[in-house]
Write an enzyme that holds these catalytic residues in place. Structure first.
Site, PDB file in Angstrom:
ATOM      1  N   LEU A  16      17.567  28.877  16.299  1.00  0.00           N
ATOM      2  CA  LEU A  16      18.223  28.462  15.068  1.00  0.00           C
ATOM      3  C   LEU A  16      19.625  27.904  15.271  1.00  0.00           C
ATOM      4  O   LEU A  16      20.162  27.253  14.388  1.00  0.00           O
ATOM      5  CB  LEU A  16      18.315  29.671  14.128  1.00  0.00           C
ATOM      6  CG  LEU A  16      16.968  30.302  13.784  1.00  0.00           C
ATOM      7  CD1 LEU A  16      17.172  31.685  13.202  1.00  0.00           C
ATOM      8  CD2 LEU A  16      16.208  29.426  12.811  1.00  0.00           C
ATOM      9  N   THR A  62      22.308  31.761  26.578  1.00  0.00           N
ATOM     10  CA  THR A  62      21.482  32.824  26.023  1.00  0.00           C
ATOM     11  C   THR A  62      20.543  33.398  27.076  1.00  0.00           C
ATOM     12  O   THR A  62      20.671  33.104  28.271  1.00  0.00           O
ATOM     13  CB  THR A  62      20.746  32.317  24.756  1.00  0.00           C
ATOM     14  OG1 THR A  62      20.118  33.430  24.128  1.00  0.00           O
ATOM     15  CG2 THR A  62      19.693  31.270  25.082  1.00  0.00           C
ATOM     16  N   LYS A  66      23.201  35.364  30.102  1.00  0.00           N
ATOM     17  CA  LYS A  66      24.518  35.769  29.588  1.00  0.00           C
ATOM     18  C   LYS A  66      25.370  36.509  30.619  1.00  0.00           C
ATOM     19  O   LYS A  66      26.590  36.398  30.608  1.00  0.00           O
ATOM     20  CB  LYS A  66      24.361  36.653  28.342  1.00  0.00           C
ATOM     21  CG  LYS A  66      24.050  35.874  27.075  1.00  0.00           C
ATOM     22  CD  LYS A  66      23.990  36.789  25.850  1.00  0.00           C
ATOM     23  CE  LYS A  66      23.597  36.009  24.613  1.00  0.00           C
ATOM     24  NZ  LYS A  66      23.453  36.846  23.414  1.00  0.00           N
ATOM     25  N   ASP A 102      29.550  36.983  20.309  1.00  0.00           N
ATOM     26  CA  ASP A 102      28.702  38.023  19.692  1.00  0.00           C
ATOM     27  C   ASP A 102      29.575  39.183  19.211  1.00  0.00           C
ATOM     28  O   ASP A 102      29.213  39.885  18.263  1.00  0.00           O
ATOM     29  CB  ASP A 102      27.682  38.573  20.704  1.00  0.00           C
ATOM     30  CG  ASP A 102      26.526  37.608  20.968  1.00  0.00           C
ATOM     31  OD1 ASP A 102      26.267  36.737  20.118  1.00  0.00           O
ATOM     32  OD2 ASP A 102      25.893  37.740  22.036  1.00  0.00           O
ATOM     33  N   ASN A 151      17.748  53.310  26.225  1.00  0.00           N
ATOM     34  CA  ASN A 151      17.103  52.110  26.754  1.00  0.00           C
ATOM     35  C   ASN A 151      15.858  52.484  27.531  1.00  0.00           C
ATOM     36  O   ASN A 151      15.800  53.539  28.167  1.00  0.00           O
ATOM     37  CB  ASN A 151      18.077  51.345  27.669  1.00  0.00           C
ATOM     38  CG  ASN A 151      17.636  49.907  27.860  1.00  0.00           C
ATOM     39  OD1 ASN A 151      17.359  49.211  26.876  1.00  0.00           O
ATOM     40  ND2 ASN A 151      17.550  49.448  29.100  1.00  0.00           N
ATOM     41  N   ARG A 156      19.808  50.818  33.209  1.00  0.00           N
ATOM     42  CA  ARG A 156      20.557  49.699  32.623  1.00  0.00           C
ATOM     43  C   ARG A 156      21.578  50.216  31.598  1.00  0.00           C
ATOM     44  O   ARG A 156      22.703  49.735  31.525  1.00  0.00           O
ATOM     45  CB  ARG A 156      19.572  48.736  31.966  1.00  0.00           C
ATOM     46  CG  ARG A 156      20.094  47.342  31.865  1.00  0.00           C
ATOM     47  CD  ARG A 156      19.010  46.396  31.386  1.00  0.00           C
ATOM     48  NE  ARG A 156      19.555  45.078  31.135  1.00  0.00           N
ATOM     49  CZ  ARG A 156      18.927  44.148  30.427  1.00  0.00           C
ATOM     50  NH1 ARG A 156      17.741  44.375  29.922  1.00  0.00           N
ATOM     51  NH2 ARG A 156      19.479  42.980  30.229  1.00  0.00           N
ATOM     52  N   LEU A 222      19.483  43.494  15.176  1.00  0.00           N
ATOM     53  CA  LEU A 222      20.067  42.210  15.598  1.00  0.00           C
ATOM     54  C   LEU A 222      19.093  41.052  15.441  1.00  0.00           C
ATOM     55  O   LEU A 222      19.490  39.893  15.425  1.00  0.00           O
ATOM     56  CB  LEU A 222      20.529  42.264  17.059  1.00  0.00           C
ATOM     57  CG  LEU A 222      21.629  43.248  17.450  1.00  0.00           C
ATOM     58  CD1 LEU A 222      22.265  42.815  18.772  1.00  0.00           C
ATOM     59  CD2 LEU A 222      22.692  43.414  16.394  1.00  0.00           C
TER      60      LEU A 222
HETATM   61  P1  NDP Z   1      18.135  41.233  26.731  1.00  0.00           P
HETATM   62  O1  NDP Z   1      16.917  40.595  27.339  1.00  0.00           O
HETATM   63  O2  NDP Z   1      19.401  41.203  27.479  1.00  0.00           O
HETATM   64  O3  NDP Z   1      17.772  42.767  26.402  1.00  0.00           O
HETATM   65  C1  NDP Z   1      16.548  43.095  25.796  1.00  0.00           C
HETATM   66  C2  NDP Z   1      16.572  44.573  25.427  1.00  0.00           C
HETATM   67  O4  NDP Z   1      15.337  44.897  24.770  1.00  0.00           O
HETATM   68  C3  NDP Z   1      16.670  45.498  26.634  1.00  0.00           C
HETATM   69  O5  NDP Z   1      17.389  46.652  26.273  1.00  0.00           O
HETATM   70  C4  NDP Z   1      15.197  45.829  26.914  1.00  0.00           C
HETATM   71  O6  NDP Z   1      15.019  47.054  27.594  1.00  0.00           O
HETATM   72  C5  NDP Z   1      14.684  45.954  25.500  1.00  0.00           C
HETATM   73  N1  NDP Z   1      13.240  45.759  25.415  1.00  0.00           N
HETATM   74  C6  NDP Z   1      12.572  44.598  25.435  1.00  0.00           C
HETATM   75  N2  NDP Z   1      11.254  44.819  25.301  1.00  0.00           N
HETATM   76  C7  NDP Z   1      11.093  46.156  25.204  1.00  0.00           C
HETATM   77  C8  NDP Z   1       9.963  47.010  25.043  1.00  0.00           C
HETATM   78  N3  NDP Z   1       8.736  46.514  24.957  1.00  0.00           N
HETATM   79  N4  NDP Z   1      10.176  48.345  24.964  1.00  0.00           N
HETATM   80  C9  NDP Z   1      11.423  48.853  25.030  1.00  0.00           C
HETATM   81  N5  NDP Z   1      12.535  48.096  25.182  1.00  0.00           N
HETATM   82  C10 NDP Z   1      12.367  46.769  25.277  1.00  0.00           C
HETATM   83  O7  NDP Z   1      18.300  40.579  25.294  1.00  0.00           O
HETATM   84  P2  NDP Z   1      19.585  40.547  24.323  1.00  0.00           P
HETATM   85  O8  NDP Z   1      20.328  41.820  24.452  1.00  0.00           O
HETATM   86  O9  NDP Z   1      20.357  39.301  24.496  1.00  0.00           O
HETATM   87  O10 NDP Z   1      18.846  40.449  22.904  1.00  0.00           O
HETATM   88  C11 NDP Z   1      18.183  41.570  22.355  1.00  0.00           C
HETATM   89  C12 NDP Z   1      17.797  41.258  20.916  1.00  0.00           C
HETATM   90  O11 NDP Z   1      18.966  41.056  20.127  1.00  0.00           O
HETATM   91  C13 NDP Z   1      16.973  39.981  20.778  1.00  0.00           C
HETATM   92  O12 NDP Z   1      15.978  40.212  19.817  1.00  0.00           O
HETATM   93  C14 NDP Z   1      17.956  38.953  20.269  1.00  0.00           C
HETATM   94  O13 NDP Z   1      17.324  37.999  19.467  1.00  0.00           O
HETATM   95  C15 NDP Z   1      18.917  39.809  19.462  1.00  0.00           C
HETATM   96  N6  NDP Z   1      20.273  39.245  19.418  1.00  0.00           N
HETATM   97  C16 NDP Z   1      20.719  38.781  18.208  1.00  0.00           C
HETATM   98  C17 NDP Z   1      21.996  38.295  18.088  1.00  0.00           C
HETATM   99  C18 NDP Z   1      22.457  37.812  16.744  1.00  0.00           C
HETATM  100  O14 NDP Z   1      23.437  37.080  16.697  1.00  0.00           O
HETATM  101  N7  NDP Z   1      21.826  38.217  15.669  1.00  0.00           N
HETATM  102  C19 NDP Z   1      22.923  38.236  19.234  1.00  0.00           C
HETATM  103  C20 NDP Z   1      22.346  38.728  20.466  1.00  0.00           C
HETATM  104  C21 NDP Z   1      21.064  39.213  20.539  1.00  0.00           C
HETATM  105  P3  NDP Z   1      14.984  47.090  29.207  1.00  0.00           P
HETATM  106  O15 NDP Z   1      16.408  46.902  29.674  1.00  0.00           O
HETATM  107  O16 NDP Z   1      14.467  48.446  29.505  1.00  0.00           O
HETATM  108  O17 NDP Z   1      14.075  45.972  29.640  1.00  0.00           O
END
Ligand code: NDP
Length: 306
Positions: A16, A62, A66, A102, A151, A156, A222
């Site tokens: 978006l 992104t 990041k 962010d 987490n 992590r 988020l």
């Molecule tokens: P990352 O890839 O850096 O982190 C993803 C996170 O989700 C990790 O903690 C990961 O855990 C966890 N995760 C993913 N799949 C699973 C699962 N099946 N079960 C358990 N944990 C899971 O992504 P971001 O931190 O950048 O983004 C995370 C979310 O936040 C996204 O949906 C993104 O769209 C949203 N976001 C929104 C923003 C906004 O402006 N509204 C800004 C930034 C992010 P693990 O480390 O164990 O893999």
């Protein structure tokens, strides 16, 4: 000459930020185009090097770059340095500066969620990725006294807690293993719950069972859509908000960094809503193959929070 701003991610087939930023450039008559660059980790250094020329105002960064982009910029602004994550790059001559918008985006979202109530002091954060770093840093700066990060991969979350060691020295910041009973026990002592995992982004799943959501909880997801977690929270009587406010305000802060001008918030908000109404989703981490927009219009979206 038309200036360029790029979103660098992998994949970036659908998001978006492009709709929002292009609408803002057009509204203020800024001759700039927002492009989507899908670059695998191996191609990241080359992509960043390209930004050093006059053509570019800067970039968004992104998933999954990041944190990887940190050593590739010449200087880190305060919030990027503090979080160890960069979502926006600006150019000063040939030098590149990393920023994390962010953090201010989350601040606006948290303030809006809490509204006129007293700012709570305890929070539970689900997830320990790039988005979570901005959330946890925002909570530390807001004066929270206890923040517990759960987490899937505990190491992590532990690495993140270690990263914030000094800035969190005055408070109780801890990583805990992802067990429902432990999350439930923590939530019972907490007023604010933030979902910073991507659970709910591409499937109708919630990271936690509905039964452990108590009515006095304030829940921020988020993800920029009405996720199952948010629906469960509303049913339980909680205050609940999606990632739209954070997405808008991180984008507005990035726009101001690139252009030096206040962002046209109403225009950006309208562009976001329009893109969402067309079926475009924020899609960080979503496979490109799934990322067809609902209309036959040109896809503009990228990856949420970029
Ligand atoms: P990352 O890839 O850096 O982190 C993803 C996170 O989700 C990790 O903690 C990961 O855990 C966890 N995760 C993913 N799949 C699973 C699962 N099946 N079960 C358990 N944990 C899971 O992504 P971001 O931190 O950048 O983004 C995370 C979310 O936040 C996204 O949906 C993104 O769209 C949203 N976001 C929104 C923003 C906004 O402006 N509204 C800004 C930034 C992010 P693990 O480390 O164990 O893999």
């Amino acid at each position: 000459m038309t200036k360029r701003v790029v979103l660098i991610g992998h994949p970036v087939a659908h998001s978006l930020s492009g709709a929002m930023q292009q609408a803002a450039f057009d509204k203020l008559g800024i001759d700039a185009a927002y492009e989507l660059w899908d670059r695998a980790p191996m191609e990241l250094a080359e992509a960043i090097a390209e930004l050093r020329t006059e053509d570019f105002l800067g970039a968004n960064v992104t998933i999954p770059h990041k944190e990887r982009v940190v050593p590739l910029v010449d200087r880190m602004a305060d919030e990027a340095h503090a979080t160890g994550a960069v979502n926006t790059i600006t150019r000063e001559g040939k030098k590149l500066v990393g920023h994390n918008t962010d953090v201010p985006g989350f601040k606006v979202a948290l303030d809006k969620l809490v509204g006129r109530q007293k700012m709570p002091r305890h929070a539970v954060v689900l997830g320990a990725g790039g988005g979570s770093r901005a959330v946890v840093y925002g909570l530390i700066r807001e004066g929270f006294q206890r923040v517990v990060v759960f987490n899937r991969h505990l190491h992590r979350a532990e690495a993140m807690v270690k990263h914030f060691g000094k800035s969190a020295a005055h408070m109780d910041l801890r990583a805990m293993p992802w067990h429902e009973s432990i999350i439930e026990a923590e939530l019972a002592k907490t007023k604010v719950l933030v979902n910073a995992t991507s659970i709910g982004l591409t499937t109708d799943e919630s990271p936690i069972p509905a039964e452990i959501l108590m009515p006095d909880l304030m829940v921020l997801d988020l993800i920029y859509s009405r996720t199952r977690l948010l629906r469960d929270a509303e049913s339980a009587g909680c205050a609940a908000a999606d990632g739209g406010t954070m997405l808008l305000h991180q984008g507005a802060a990035a726009f101001t960094l690139w252009t030096g001008q206040p962002a046209p918030l109403d225009t950006m908000q309208a562009a976001l809503e329009d893109a969402r109404a067309r079926g475009w989703r924020s899609a960080e981490g979503e496979p490109a193959a799934d990322a067809e927009p609902a209309t036959d219009a040109e896809p503009v979206a990228d990856a949420a929070g970029a």
